[in-house]
Design a protein around this motif. Structure first.
Motif, PDB file in Angstrom:
ATOM      1  N   PRO A 104       0.782  -1.240   0.042  1.00 27.38           N
ATOM      2  CA  PRO A 104       0.006   0.085  -0.070  1.00 27.38           C
ATOM      3  C   PRO A 104       0.867   1.374  -0.010  1.00 27.38           C
ATOM      4  O   PRO A 104       0.257   2.283  -0.694  1.00 27.38           O
ATOM      5  N   GLU A 105       2.017   1.276   0.583  1.00 23.71           N
ATOM      6  CA  GLU A 105       2.857   2.248   0.558  1.00 23.71           C
ATOM      7  C   GLU A 105       3.364   2.672  -0.721  1.00 23.71           C
ATOM      8  O   GLU A 105       3.619   3.884  -1.341  1.00 23.71           O
ATOM      9  N   SER A 106       3.789   1.497  -1.423  1.00 19.56           N
ATOM     10  CA  SER A 106       4.470   1.642  -2.840  1.00 19.56           C
ATOM     11  C   SER A 106       3.191   2.183  -3.644  1.00 19.56           C
ATOM     12  O   SER A 106       3.384   3.034  -4.637  1.00 19.56           O
ATOM     13  N   ARG A 107       1.967   1.983  -3.449  1.00 17.43           N
ATOM     14  CA  ARG A 107       0.969   2.271  -4.203  1.00 17.43           C
ATOM     15  C   ARG A 107       0.776   3.762  -4.307  1.00 17.43           C
ATOM     16  O   ARG A 107       0.409   4.566  -5.069  1.00 17.43           O
ATOM     17  N   LEU A 108       0.817   4.312  -2.941  1.00 20.15           N
ATOM     18  CA  LEU A 108       0.384   5.583  -2.465  1.00 20.15           C
ATOM     19  C   LEU A 108       1.693   6.466  -3.252  1.00 20.15           C
ATOM     20  O   LEU A 108       1.590   7.450  -3.759  1.00 20.15           O
ATOM     21  N   ALA A 109       2.916   6.000  -2.994  1.00 20.46           N
ATOM     22  CA  ALA A 109       3.988   6.778  -3.642  1.00 20.46           C
ATOM     23  C   ALA A 109       4.025   6.939  -5.258  1.00 20.46           C
ATOM     24  O   ALA A 109       4.182   7.605  -5.808  1.00 20.46           O
ATOM     25  N   TRP A 110       3.517   5.635  -6.099  1.00 20.83           N
ATOM     26  CA  TRP A 110       3.314   5.289  -7.286  1.00 20.83           C
ATOM     27  C   TRP A 110       2.377   6.467  -7.744  1.00 20.83           C
ATOM     28  O   TRP A 110       2.630   7.312  -8.610  1.00 20.83           O
ATOM     29  N   VAL A 111       1.239   6.443  -7.069  1.00 23.81           N
ATOM     30  CA  VAL A 111       0.255   7.589  -7.471  1.00 23.81           C
ATOM     31  C   VAL A 111       0.749   9.176  -7.447  1.00 23.81           C
ATOM     32  O   VAL A 111       0.631   9.931  -8.321  1.00 23.81           O
ATOM     33  N   SER A 112       1.313   9.287  -6.225  1.00 24.17           N
ATOM     34  CA  SER A 112       2.038  10.535  -5.848  1.00 24.17           C
ATOM     35  C   SER A 112       3.227  10.931  -6.882  1.00 24.17           C
ATOM     36  O   SER A 112       3.227  12.048  -7.158  1.00 24.17           O
ATOM     37  N   PHE A 113       3.689   9.942  -7.450  1.00 27.52           N
ATOM     38  CA  PHE A 113       4.862  10.216  -8.402  1.00 27.52           C
ATOM     39  C   PHE A 113       4.388  10.894  -9.675  1.00 27.52           C
ATOM     40  O   PHE A 113       4.933  11.700 -10.259  1.00 27.52           O
ATOM     41  N   GLN A 114       2.896  10.508 -10.073  1.00 23.56           N
ATOM     42  CA  GLN A 114       2.307  11.076 -11.067  1.00 23.56           C
ATOM     43  C   GLN A 114       2.151  12.717 -10.821  1.00 23.56           C
ATOM     44  O   GLN A 114       2.352  13.597 -12.034  1.00 23.56           O
ATOM     45  N   TYR A 115       2.028  12.921  -9.765  1.00 21.76           N
ATOM     46  CA  TYR A 115       1.968  14.590  -9.372  1.00 21.76           C
ATOM     47  C   TYR A 115       3.225  15.033  -9.414  1.00 21.76           C
ATOM     48  O   TYR A 115       3.610  16.025 -10.148  1.00 21.76           O
ATOM     49  N   PHE A 116       4.309  14.478  -8.852  1.00 23.28           N
ATOM     50  CA  PHE A 116       5.722  15.052  -8.783  1.00 23.28           C
ATOM     51  C   PHE A 116       6.415  15.367 -10.075  1.00 23.28           C
ATOM     52  O   PHE A 116       6.661  16.413 -10.431  1.00 23.28           O
ATOM     53  N   ARG A 117       5.993  14.342 -11.316  1.00 26.20           N
ATOM     54  CA  ARG A 117       6.451  14.334 -12.443  1.00 26.20           C
ATOM     55  C   ARG A 117       5.885  15.438 -13.383  1.00 26.20           C
ATOM     56  O   ARG A 117       6.237  15.855 -14.714  1.00 26.20           O
ATOM     57  N   ASN A 118       4.445  15.543 -12.998  1.00 29.95           N
ATOM     58  CA  ASN A 118       3.491  16.605 -13.633  1.00 29.95           C
ATOM     59  C   ASN A 118       3.022  17.499 -13.083  1.00 29.95           C
ATOM     60  O   ASN A 118       1.920  18.057 -13.201  1.00 29.95           O
ATOM     61  N   TRP A 119       3.833  18.258 -12.191  1.00 25.79           N
ATOM     62  CA  TRP A 119       3.360  18.966 -11.102  1.00 25.79           C
ATOM     63  C   TRP A 119       2.916  20.259 -11.720  1.00 25.79           C
ATOM     64  O   TRP A 119       1.704  20.915 -11.251  1.00 25.79           O
ATOM     65  N   GLY A 120       3.555  20.966 -12.819  1.00 32.28           N
ATOM     66  CA  GLY A 120       2.994  22.049 -13.336  1.00 32.28           C
ATOM     67  C   GLY A 120       1.663  21.862 -13.989  1.00 32.28           C
ATOM     68  O   GLY A 120       0.630  22.776 -13.643  1.00 32.28           O
ATOM     69  N   GLU A 121       1.460  20.816 -14.524  1.00 32.80           N
ATOM     70  CA  GLU A 121      -0.219  20.726 -14.996  1.00 32.80           C
ATOM     71  C   GLU A 121      -1.047  20.091 -14.066  1.00 32.80           C
ATOM     72  O   GLU A 121      -2.340  20.751 -13.916  1.00 32.80           O
ATOM     73  N   MET A 122      -0.530  19.400 -13.048  1.00 34.60           N
ATOM     74  CA  MET A 122      -1.462  18.875 -11.882  1.00 34.60           C
ATOM     75  C   MET A 122      -1.653  19.626 -10.758  1.00 34.60           C
ATOM     76  O   MET A 122      -2.975  19.612 -10.324  1.00 34.60           O
ATOM     77  N   VAL A 123      -0.993  20.346 -10.535  1.00 35.28           N
ATOM     78  CA  VAL A 123      -0.992  21.344  -9.290  1.00 35.28           C
ATOM     79  C   VAL A 123      -0.727  22.691  -9.794  1.00 35.28           C
ATOM     80  O   VAL A 123      -1.526  23.720  -9.462  1.00 35.28           O
TER      81      VAL A 123
END
Ligand SMILES: Cc1cc2nc3c(=O)[nH]c(=O)nc-3n(C[C@H](O)[C@H](O)[C@H](O)COP(=O)(O)OP(=O)(O)OC[C@H]3O[C@@H](n4cnc5c(N)ncnc54)[C@H](O)[C@@H]3O)c2cc1C
Length: 397
Positions: free
Chosen positions: A58-77
Motif C-alpha cells: 500500500p505504501e508503494s501504491r501511494l508513492a506511485w500515484v504521488s509520483f504522477q504528481y511530482f513529475r507533472n506538477w505544473g499541469e496537476m498542481v
C-alpha cells in the motif's frame, strides 16, 4: 473572531496542504490552521526523496500515484514559482538505487517484483551496473540492487506552497500563527476548535499536526500511539571525483541515504540513532553532537572520494512516528475527527496521494485512489501492526 468552514485542517505541512488541495478540487472550502508558518515542521526540513521502493505494497501504491504528481506538477498542481523553476515542486530526476545487505537480497527481489506488478519502473541490477551508473561508488559489498530510473527528489517547501496556493485559488483559507489549543466536541461529534485567535467551527476536523499529532489527538480525547522522531542531515561540498549528479541512494548496508543537491552538494542522512520521544520543540538548527562525524565516516565508506569533501551545513527536524512506523489515516474518536499523521520519517513522497485518499474518505466514505484501510488508526487496538511481506530491517525516507 469566530469563523466557519467546511473542514478544519490542523497543520500546514505537506499533508495539510495536500488535503486542502484535494478538498478544494471537490468544491469543499477547508481552512488550514498552522501554529507557525507553512512548512514549519518536518516538511520544511525534509530531504525530499521521491521513490517508490517500499516493502509494504500500500505504501508503494501511494508513492506511485504521488509520483504522477511530482513529475507533472505544473499541469496537476501548478505554481511556477521562482524557487521551484519550471516544475512547481522542484522535482529533479536522479535515478534511485536501493542497496541492501546480502541477507536481504531475496526480500529485495520479491519487493522489486511487487513494484513491477504495480507498474512502477523498477528493476534489479548488479553491482557492475551500479558502478556504471555511479563510478565514484564502492560496489564490492553487495551483489544486487534495485534501480528506479525515474525517481529522484523534490523541494518540499515549494511543493507545499504550490498545493496551498492552488487550494486558495479555489476558496481554501490558510491562517498562520494560529495554534489550536482545544477541540470542541458535542454529543460525540466534533464541532470545531479553539485557538488564541478565536473559535473556528466545522463538522470535520483533521489532525495533520506531524510531530505534535498525539497532543492534538488528546484534545479530542483520542490516544494515538504516535511519538516524536528526530532526524538530522548534513550537506557536504562534493570534491573533484564525485559526480555532481550522482544517483539518490538508500544504503541499508551502511544505514544511511544520500542524494545530490544543486550547487555541487550531497545531502546525507543516517537511518540509525534517530532519537524517539524528544520534545518536538527541541533545538534543531544544528544536528546533534557527533552526527556529522558519523555521517562523514559513513558516506566515505560508499564514496571514498568524499574524504576530500567539506562540510557545508547541518540541521535536524522532527516527525511523528507511529507504533509500526507507518502512516495513521482515517476517522478516529468523535464523529468528524480524522487522523492524517504518523508519517514516521517517510511522509513527503506519498503526500499527494494521501491527500486525495483522505478527501475521498471524508467526502465519499471510502478512498478509491488507493485502499488506505490498512492504515486505519484502529489497527493498533486490534494489534494488527503493519509489516512488509518481505521486510527489511530498516527502510525509511
Ligand atoms: C529531516 C527530515 C528528513 C526527511 N526526509 C524525508 C524524505 O526524504 N522523503 C520523505 O518522503 N519524507 C521525509 N521525511 C518525512 C516527511 O518530511 C514528513 O513525513 C512529512 O513532511 C510530514 O508532513 P506533515 O504535514 O504530516 O507534518 P509537518 O510538516 O510536521 O506539519 C505539521 C504542522 O502542524 C503544525 N502544528 C502542530 N501542532 C499544531 C497546532 N496545535 N495548531 C496548529 N498547527 C499545529 C506544525 O507547526 C507543522 O507545521 C523527513 C523528515 C525529516 C524531519
Amino acid at each position: 473572531m469566530s469563523e466557519t468552514a467546511d473542514v478544519i485542517i490542523i497543520g500546514g505541512g505537506i499533508h495539510g496542504a495536500s488535503l486542502a488541495f484535494h478538498l478544494s478540487r471537490r468544491g469543499v472550502k477547508p481552512i488550514v490552521l498552522e501554529r507557525k508558518v507553512l512548512a514549519a515542521g518536518a516538511t520544511g526540513r525534509s530531504s525530499g526523496l521521491v521513490r517508490m521502493h517500499y516493502d509494504l505494497e500500500p505504501e508503494s501504491r501511494l508513492a506511485w500515484v504521488s509520483f504522477q504528481y511530482f513529475r507533472n506538477w505544473g499541469e496537476m498542481v501548478g505554481g511556477d514559482t521562482p524557487a521551484s523553476l519550471n516544475t512547481g515542486c522542484g522535482f529533479t530526476r536522479t535515478g534511485f538505487i536501493q542497496l541492501v545487505p546480502e541477507k536481504d537480497e531475496d526480500a529485495l527481489r520479491a519487493n522489486v517484483a511487487m513494484h513491477q506488478r504495480i507498474g512502477i519502473p523498477s528493476l534489479l541490477v548488479g553491482a557492475d551496473d551500479v558502478k556504471r551508473l555511479a563510478p565514484c561508488f564502492r560496489t564490492d559489498d553487495f551483489n544486487v540492487a534495485a534501480y528506479e530510473p525515474e525517481s529522484g527528489y523534490a523541494d518540499p517547501s515549494a511543493a507545499t506552497a504550490t498545493l496551498m496556493e492552488a487550494a486558495r485559488r479555489r476558496g481554501a483559507r490558510l491562517v498562520q500563527d494560529c495554534s489550536v489549543t482545544g477541540i470542541r466536541v458535542a454529543s460525540g461529534k466534533v464541532t470545531g476548535v479553539t485557538t488564541p485567535r478565536g473559535d473556528f467551527s466545522a463538522p470535520i476536523v483533521v489532525n495533520a499536526a506531524g510531530a505534535w499529532a498525539a497532543g492534538v489527538a488528546k484534545m479530542a480525547g483520542v490516544e494515538l500511539p504516535i511519538d516524536t522522531w528526530r532526524h538530522d542531515v548534513m550537506f557536504v561540498k562534493q570534491p573533484r571525483g564525485v559526480a555532481a549528479d550522482h544517483p539518490t541512494v538508500i544504503d541499508n548496508i551502511h544505514s544511511m541515504y544520500f542524494r545530490p543537491e544543486t550547487g555541487g552538494l550531497t545531502l546525507v542522512g543516517l537511518e540509525d540513532d534517530n532519537p524517539i520521544g524528544e520534545s518536538p520543540e527541541g533545538y534543531s538548527d544544528r544536528a546533534q553532537p557527533g552526527f556529522v562525524e558519523r555521517a562523514i565516516e559513513r558516506i566515505c565508506r560508499r564514496i571514498p572520494a568524499m574524504e576530500e569533501g567539506a562540510l557545508h551545513s547541518d540541521y535536524g527536524g522532527y516527525d511523528g512516528i507511529s507504533a509500526d512506523q507507518r502512516a495513521v489515516l482515517g476517522q478516529v474518536g468523535p464523529e468528524g475527527f480524522y487522523a492524517q499523521c504518523g508519517f514516521s520519517g517517510t511522509g513527503f513522497k506519498i503526500a499527494p496521494a494521501v491527500g486525495a485518499c483522505m478527501a475521498e474518505l471524508i467526502l465519499d466514505g471510502e478512498a478509491k485512489t488507493v485502499d488506505i484501510t490498512p492504515f486505519a488508526p484502529q489497527r493498533f487496538e486490534r494489534g494488527d501492526l503493519l509489516k512488509g511481506e518481505h521486510a527489511y530491517e530498516d527502510i525509511w525516507h
